[in-house]
Write a protein that holds these residues in place. Sequence first.
Motif, PDB file in Angstrom:
ATOM      1  N   ALA A 157      -0.248  15.302  -0.920  1.00 14.62           N
ATOM      2  CA  ALA A 157      -1.246  14.247  -0.669  1.00 14.62           C
ATOM      3  C   ALA A 157      -2.449  14.416  -1.596  1.00 14.62           C
ATOM      4  O   ALA A 157      -2.967  13.440  -2.149  1.00 14.62           O
ATOM      5  CB  ALA A 157      -1.683  14.292   0.791  1.00 14.62           C
ATOM      6  N   GLY A 158      -2.897  15.672  -1.779  1.00 13.34           N
ATOM      7  CA  GLY A 158      -4.033  15.936  -2.668  1.00 13.34           C
ATOM      8  C   GLY A 158      -3.725  15.564  -4.107  1.00 13.34           C
ATOM      9  O   GLY A 158      -4.561  14.986  -4.815  1.00 13.34           O
ATOM     10  N   LEU A 159      -2.487  15.875  -4.537  1.00 17.58           N
ATOM     11  CA  LEU A 159      -2.082  15.534  -5.905  1.00 17.58           C
ATOM     12  C   LEU A 159      -1.992  14.020  -6.082  1.00 17.58           C
ATOM     13  O   LEU A 159      -2.450  13.464  -7.099  1.00 17.58           O
ATOM     14  CB  LEU A 159      -0.729  16.186  -6.210  1.00 17.58           C
ATOM     15  N   LEU A 160      -1.417  13.342  -5.088  1.00 18.79           N
ATOM     16  CA  LEU A 160      -1.295  11.876  -5.135  1.00 18.79           C
ATOM     17  C   LEU A 160      -2.674  11.231  -5.210  1.00 18.79           C
ATOM     18  O   LEU A 160      -2.898  10.282  -5.964  1.00 18.79           O
ATOM     19  CB  LEU A 160      -0.549  11.398  -3.891  1.00 18.79           C
ATOM     20  N   TRP A 161      -3.601  11.764  -4.411  1.00 18.69           N
ATOM     21  CA  TRP A 161      -4.966  11.232  -4.382  1.00 18.69           C
ATOM     22  C   TRP A 161      -5.664  11.437  -5.726  1.00 18.69           C
ATOM     23  O   TRP A 161      -6.345  10.543  -6.244  1.00 18.69           O
ATOM     24  CB  TRP A 161      -5.743  11.924  -3.261  1.00 18.69           C
ATOM     25  N   THR A 162      -5.482  12.620  -6.296  1.00 17.87           N
ATOM     26  CA  THR A 162      -6.128  12.940  -7.576  1.00 17.87           C
ATOM     27  C   THR A 162      -5.615  12.052  -8.707  1.00 17.87           C
ATOM     28  O   THR A 162      -6.364  11.674  -9.612  1.00 17.87           O
ATOM     29  CB  THR A 162      -5.896  14.422  -7.929  1.00 17.87           C
ATOM     30  N   LEU A 163      -4.338  11.705  -8.635  1.00 23.31           N
ATOM     31  CA  LEU A 163      -3.720  10.936  -9.723  1.00 23.31           C
ATOM     32  C   LEU A 163      -3.734   9.423  -9.464  1.00 23.31           C
ATOM     33  O   LEU A 163      -3.009   8.683 -10.135  1.00 23.31           O
ATOM     34  CB  LEU A 163      -2.280  11.411  -9.943  1.00 23.31           C
ATOM     35  N   VAL A 164      -4.524   8.955  -8.519  1.00 23.12           N
ATOM     36  CA  VAL A 164      -4.518   7.527  -8.166  1.00 23.12           C
ATOM     37  C   VAL A 164      -4.784   6.599  -9.364  1.00 23.12           C
ATOM     38  O   VAL A 164      -4.204   5.497  -9.428  1.00 23.12           O
ATOM     39  CB  VAL A 164      -5.505   7.255  -7.009  1.00 23.12           C
ATOM     40  N   PRO A 165      -5.603   6.969 -10.355  1.00 23.43           N
ATOM     41  CA  PRO A 165      -5.806   6.028 -11.475  1.00 23.43           C
ATOM     42  C   PRO A 165      -4.528   5.745 -12.258  1.00 23.43           C
ATOM     43  O   PRO A 165      -4.429   4.703 -12.919  1.00 23.43           O
ATOM     44  CB  PRO A 165      -6.819   6.764 -12.376  1.00 23.43           C
ATOM     45  N   PHE A 166      -3.542   6.642 -12.135  1.00 25.26           N
ATOM     46  CA  PHE A 166      -2.344   6.511 -12.965  1.00 25.26           C
ATOM     47  C   PHE A 166      -1.177   5.824 -12.233  1.00 25.26           C
ATOM     48  O   PHE A 166      -0.203   5.424 -12.871  1.00 25.26           O
ATOM     49  CB  PHE A 166      -1.912   7.889 -13.466  1.00 25.26           C
ATOM     50  N   TRP A 167      -1.244   5.730 -10.896  1.00 22.99           N
ATOM     51  CA  TRP A 167      -0.166   5.010 -10.202  1.00 22.99           C
ATOM     52  C   TRP A 167      -0.651   3.694  -9.558  1.00 22.99           C
ATOM     53  O   TRP A 167       0.169   2.864  -9.179  1.00 22.99           O
ATOM     54  CB  TRP A 167       0.526   5.893  -9.162  1.00 22.99           C
ATOM     55  N   ASP A 168      -1.958   3.508  -9.476  1.00 24.49           N
ATOM     56  CA  ASP A 168      -2.477   2.235  -8.960  1.00 24.49           C
ATOM     57  C   ASP A 168      -2.560   1.238 -10.118  1.00 24.49           C
ATOM     58  O   ASP A 168      -3.621   1.006 -10.684  1.00 24.49           O
ATOM     59  CB  ASP A 168      -3.854   2.454  -8.330  1.00 24.49           C
ATOM     60  N   ARG A 169      -1.443   0.643 -10.440  1.00 25.50           N
ATOM     61  CA  ARG A 169      -1.368  -0.237 -11.605  1.00 25.50           C
ATOM     62  C   ARG A 169      -2.068  -1.582 -11.364  1.00 25.50           C
ATOM     63  O   ARG A 169      -2.548  -2.227 -12.288  1.00 25.50           O
ATOM     64  CB  ARG A 169       0.099  -0.498 -11.992  1.00 25.50           C
ATOM     65  N   ARG A 170      -2.121  -2.024 -10.091  1.00 24.25           N
ATOM     66  CA  ARG A 170      -2.755  -3.324  -9.798  1.00 24.25           C
ATOM     67  C   ARG A 170      -4.254  -3.272 -10.096  1.00 24.25           C
ATOM     68  O   ARG A 170      -4.800  -4.214 -10.674  1.00 24.25           O
ATOM     69  CB  ARG A 170      -2.506  -3.711  -8.338  1.00 24.25           C
ATOM     70  N   SER A 171      -4.905  -2.197  -9.696  1.00 26.54           N
ATOM     71  CA  SER A 171      -6.340  -2.084  -9.953  1.00 26.54           C
ATOM     72  C   SER A 171      -6.621  -2.006 -11.448  1.00 26.54           C
ATOM     73  O   SER A 171      -7.634  -2.531 -11.928  1.00 26.54           O
ATOM     74  CB  SER A 171      -6.908  -0.845  -9.250  1.00 26.54           C
ATOM     75  N   ALA A 172      -5.716  -1.364 -12.189  1.00 22.17           N
ATOM     76  CA  ALA A 172      -5.887  -1.270 -13.643  1.00 22.17           C
ATOM     77  C   ALA A 172      -5.858  -2.646 -14.291  1.00 22.17           C
ATOM     78  O   ALA A 172      -6.469  -2.868 -15.344  1.00 22.17           O
ATOM     79  CB  ALA A 172      -4.803  -0.377 -14.231  1.00 22.17           C
ATOM     80  N   LYS A 173      -5.146  -3.593 -13.627  1.00 19.65           N
ATOM     81  CA  LYS A 173      -5.072  -4.967 -14.150  1.00 19.65           C
ATOM     82  C   LYS A 173      -6.161  -5.875 -13.563  1.00 19.65           C
ATOM     83  O   LYS A 173      -6.134  -7.084 -13.753  1.00 19.65           O
ATOM     84  CB  LYS A 173      -3.702  -5.554 -13.822  1.00 19.65           C
ATOM     85  N   GLY A 174      -7.067  -5.273 -12.778  1.00 23.16           N
ATOM     86  CA  GLY A 174      -8.139  -6.071 -12.181  1.00 23.16           C
ATOM     87  C   GLY A 174      -7.721  -6.783 -10.919  1.00 23.16           C
ATOM     88  O   GLY A 174      -8.343  -7.785 -10.541  1.00 23.16           O
ATOM     89  N   GLN A 175      -6.657  -6.282 -10.248  1.00 27.99           N
ATOM     90  CA  GLN A 175      -6.173  -6.907  -9.015  1.00 27.99           C
ATOM     91  C   GLN A 175      -6.327  -5.919  -7.862  1.00 27.99           C
ATOM     92  O   GLN A 175      -6.053  -4.731  -8.014  1.00 27.99           O
ATOM     93  CB  GLN A 175      -4.699  -7.304  -9.157  1.00 27.99           C
ATOM     94  N   SER A 176      -6.745  -6.428  -6.717  1.00 30.16           N
ATOM     95  CA  SER A 176      -6.899  -5.564  -5.545  1.00 30.16           C
ATOM     96  C   SER A 176      -5.542  -5.209  -4.958  1.00 30.16           C
ATOM     97  O   SER A 176      -4.622  -6.031  -4.962  1.00 30.16           O
ATOM     98  CB  SER A 176      -7.758  -6.255  -4.484  1.00 30.16           C
ATOM     99  N   SER A 177      -5.422  -4.006  -4.432  1.00 36.02           N
ATOM    100  CA  SER A 177      -4.179  -3.559  -3.810  1.00 36.02           C
ATOM    101  C   SER A 177      -4.454  -3.201  -2.355  1.00 36.02           C
ATOM    102  O   SER A 177      -5.239  -2.297  -2.068  1.00 36.02           O
ATOM    103  CB  SER A 177      -3.620  -2.337  -4.559  1.00 36.02           C
ATOM    104  N   ARG A 178      -3.818  -3.939  -1.423  1.00 34.55           N
ATOM    105  CA  ARG A 178      -4.017  -3.640  -0.005  1.00 34.55           C
ATOM    106  C   ARG A 178      -3.468  -2.267   0.357  1.00 34.55           C
ATOM    107  O   ARG A 178      -4.026  -1.569   1.206  1.00 34.55           O
ATOM    108  CB  ARG A 178      -3.325  -4.704   0.852  1.00 34.55           C
ATOM    109  N   PHE A 179      -2.376  -1.876  -0.291  1.00 35.48           N
ATOM    110  CA  PHE A 179      -1.786  -0.566  -0.003  1.00 35.48           C
ATOM    111  C   PHE A 179      -2.800   0.548  -0.279  1.00 35.48           C
ATOM    112  O   PHE A 179      -2.958   1.475   0.520  1.00 35.48           O
ATOM    113  CB  PHE A 179      -0.526  -0.361  -0.860  1.00 35.48           C
ATOM    114  N   VAL A 180      -3.498   0.445  -1.417  1.00 41.23           N
ATOM    115  CA  VAL A 180      -4.488   1.463  -1.774  1.00 41.23           C
ATOM    116  C   VAL A 180      -5.635   1.478  -0.762  1.00 41.23           C
ATOM    117  O   VAL A 180      -6.105   2.538  -0.342  1.00 41.23           O
ATOM    118  CB  VAL A 180      -5.018   1.209  -3.202  1.00 41.23           C
ATOM    119  N   THR A 181      -6.056   0.280  -0.331  1.00 41.84           N
ATOM    120  CA  THR A 181      -7.131   0.202   0.669  1.00 41.84           C
ATOM    121  C   THR A 181      -6.701   0.819   1.992  1.00 41.84           C
ATOM    122  O   THR A 181      -7.428   1.630   2.579  1.00 41.84           O
ATOM    123  CB  THR A 181      -7.526  -1.269   0.895  1.00 41.84           C
TER     124      THR A 181
END
Length: 359
Positions: free
Chosen positions: A315-339
Amino acid sequence: MKNFWNKIYDWFNSRLDLQDVVGFIGKKYVPVHRHSVWYYFGGVSLFLFIIQVITGILLLFYYKGSSDLAFESIQFIMSKVEFGWLIRSIHSWAANLFILAAFIHMFSVYFSRAYRKPREITWLTGMLMFFLALAFGFSGYLLPWNELAFFATKVGTDIMTAIPFIGTPIMEFMRGGEDVTGATLSRLFGFHVALFPGIFTVLLAVHLILVQRQGMSVPIDMENIPADEKKTMPFFPNFLLRDLLLWLLVLNVLAILAVFFPAHLGEKADMFAPSPEGIKPEWYFLFMFQTLKYIPAQVLFIDGEILGILLFGAAGLLWTLVPFWDRRSAKGQSSRFVTYLGLFAVIFIIVFTIVGWLA
């Protein structure tokens, strides 16, 4: 008087070329929106870290980092040194508030998606500093060499042995042997006052440079607002003065806590005494400690404690690497899953911390 300060400025400017820095600060603006209040918690974390450093240096003048003298040196600080009890109490409370402010800052960055491109490195350096803040707390807990700290450190380092393959070597490295002894105190003291501050300072410098270079992020839903409709405030003096005002309020809260709820020392650690009942880690580790107690001893073919450690690590590793797997936010789109994932993390930490506190 004005001429005096102008002469001082001219003296430094002729040697350090301060005009570029002044020009940069003068052109820096901070976005203003309904979530702007969260910008201030990064500065609060920095302020509390500075207090930690100052009070830590003052305590070092009298503290002895050995099992024979550590407890007595703290007693001396609290009873003989003028305002020693207050300095130690401020150091203790500032440590707790520092981690609390770091928690709030981390979650505010997460929910505003401020980790998205191009701020991935800023997020990573922030996360590494957050883990180091927890390491500061763990390594500093044993330094008074009292009964509670001794057995809490024993329990905390015992948990490391649950990590497959590398757990026992890490535990022995942390302890300086198989058991918690004077060697453990000396080792954690070295980590606390030399190794961790050195690494933290480098990360902090990189983090601050990136924040200044990239500016402050705005929430995704405000990115498409036309430039002429976006509200901003000058960093200097408007935002900086607000930051300093909040620092003053935090200093007052810290002083009240330190004076009316001073840090106690307890009994000196006895390595041969039985472990007292109800030993718990510090509040910021409590949710993990309590969760491990609820996991059955054996889950299918794997030991329950090992499973819990592995899940928290993942969980800690997943949290730390969130910029690299949250592709929707990188495109300027909100992700309900991330919220929802962030909300689940916040609720989980709060609930299990309270349950652990009451248990």
